[in-house]
Design an enzyme around this catalytic site. Structure first.
Site, mmCIF file in Angstrom:
data_model
loop_
_atom_site.group_PDB
_atom_site.id
_atom_site.type_symbol
_atom_site.label_atom_id
_atom_site.label_comp_id
_atom_site.label_asym_id
_atom_site.label_seq_id
_atom_site.Cartn_x
_atom_site.Cartn_y
_atom_site.Cartn_z
ATOM 1 N N SER A 33 -6.837 -3.833 3.092
ATOM 2 C CA SER A 33 -5.737 -3.976 4.047
ATOM 3 C C SER A 33 -6.194 -3.744 5.484
ATOM 4 C CB SER A 33 -4.627 -2.976 3.724
ATOM 5 O OG SER A 33 -4.230 -3.083 2.383
HETATM 6 N N1 SAH Z 1 -5.779 -0.280 -1.437
HETATM 7 C C1 SAH Z 1 -6.714 -1.373 -1.441
HETATM 8 C C2 SAH Z 1 -6.019 -2.698 -1.287
HETATM 9 C C3 SAH Z 1 -6.470 -3.635 -2.345
HETATM 10 S S1 SAH Z 1 -5.550 -5.119 -2.519
HETATM 11 C C4 SAH Z 1 -7.820 -1.162 -0.434
HETATM 12 O O1 SAH Z 1 -7.766 -0.184 0.323
HETATM 13 O O2 SAH Z 1 -8.766 -1.936 -0.415
HETATM 14 C C5 SAH Z 1 -4.524 -4.720 -3.908
HETATM 15 C C6 SAH Z 1 -5.205 -4.428 -5.207
HETATM 16 O O3 SAH Z 1 -4.178 -4.256 -6.178
HETATM 17 C C7 SAH Z 1 -6.116 -5.515 -5.755
HETATM 18 O O4 SAH Z 1 -7.394 -4.991 -5.955
HETATM 19 C C8 SAH Z 1 -5.453 -5.914 -7.082
HETATM 20 O O5 SAH Z 1 -6.375 -6.237 -8.098
HETATM 21 C C9 SAH Z 1 -4.690 -4.657 -7.424
HETATM 22 N N2 SAH Z 1 -3.574 -4.810 -8.364
HETATM 23 C C10 SAH Z 1 -2.674 -5.817 -8.470
HETATM 24 N N3 SAH Z 1 -1.802 -5.576 -9.474
HETATM 25 C C11 SAH Z 1 -2.156 -4.380 -10.014
HETATM 26 C C12 SAH Z 1 -1.650 -3.571 -11.094
HETATM 27 N N4 SAH Z 1 -0.593 -3.944 -11.829
HETATM 28 N N5 SAH Z 1 -2.271 -2.398 -11.369
HETATM 29 C C13 SAH Z 1 -3.349 -1.994 -10.652
HETATM 30 N N6 SAH Z 1 -3.875 -2.710 -9.629
HETATM 31 C C14 SAH Z 1 -3.288 -3.878 -9.318
#
Ligand code: SAH
Length: 214
Positions: free
Chosen positions: A60
């Site tokens: 993000s």
């Molecule tokens: N907090 C992260 C943002 C990653 S983007 C950072 O600092 O980089 C969001 C993430 O959520 C992705 O890696 C995606 O694979 C994950 N995601 C989506 N649905 C999910 C679920 N049901 N359970 C766990 N992770 C999930």
């Protein structure tokens, strides 16, 4: 490395946009954001944008990490759950600000890489698990804060159930390509919902999120 870039990021992207929690500013001044992404992106690591981390996912934008963290109102002794570990950057920022971080990622490959980064940086208060985070982490509940870093079609009830009294949930909710960021506080009288800012996140995919092929 990149101390200067990090200071500029805090000043112009966060303070100038009214992020005021000094502990959040300090944590983001400290955590080496570039180490949570591929070296080919390091020249953009502190710029005002989300960046790709592989598997179609993103780390993000710094401002979004800051505002979501600020909304959790952490003082230092909290137990926090993050859904969507991704690069691990948000979890690392949280780990600087609370007692324990539990984080769930659904994509195994991302989780493995991120686990190595946590180990290399010496984070001992982060527990990472692979699975569907839309069901929360009932074995470890209740949490003082839950932060969802992927977008949900609606607020999953399980998150509110897994909050402690007075606990806060921060979650983007809305349509596939545009959402609103909400803070939900659990109180004895029921959940209090605050609206924060419009945002765009990758989808939360799972039992209480979007279905894989939507
Ligand atoms: N907090 C992260 C943002 C990653 S983007 C950072 O600092 O980089 C969001 C993430 O959520 C992705 O890696 C995606 O694979 C994950 N995601 C989506 N649905 C999910 C679920 N049901 N359970 C766990 N992770 C999930």
């Amino acid at each position: 490395m990149f101390e200067e870039e990090r200071s500029m990021m805090v000043r112009y992207q966060l303070m100038d946009r009214d992020i005021v929690d000094r502990r959040v500013l300090k944590a983001m001044e400290k955590v080496p954001r570039h180490l949570f992404m591929d070296e080919s992106l390091w020249d953009r690591a502190y710029s005002d944008m989300a960046l790709p981390i592989g598997e179609g996912q993103t780390i993000s934008q710094p401002f979004m990490v800051a505002i979501m963290t600020e909304l959790l109102e952490l003082k230092g002794d909290e137990k926090v759950l993050e859904i969507g570990t991704g690069s691990g950057y948000q979890a690392a920022v949280l780990a600087e600000l609370c007692r324990e971080v539990y984080t769930i990622e659904r994509i195994e490959r991302l989780a493995q890489r991120t686990k190595r980064v946590f180990d290399e940086l010496g984070y001992t208060n982060i527990t990472l698990r692979v699975g569907d985070g839309t069901v929360g982490w009932p074995e470890e509940a209740p949490f003082d804060g839950i932060i969802v870093t992927a977008a949900a079609p609606e607020i999953p009830e399980v998150y509110i159930e897994q909050l402690s009294d007075g606990g806060r949930l921060v979650i983007p909710v809305g349509e596939r390509y545009s959402q609103m960021l909400y803070k939900v506080e659990r109180t004895k009288a029921g959940p209090l919902i605050y609206t924060s800012t419009p945002c765009v996140f990758v989808p939360l995919i799972g039992e209480h999120g979007w279905k894989e092929d939507q």
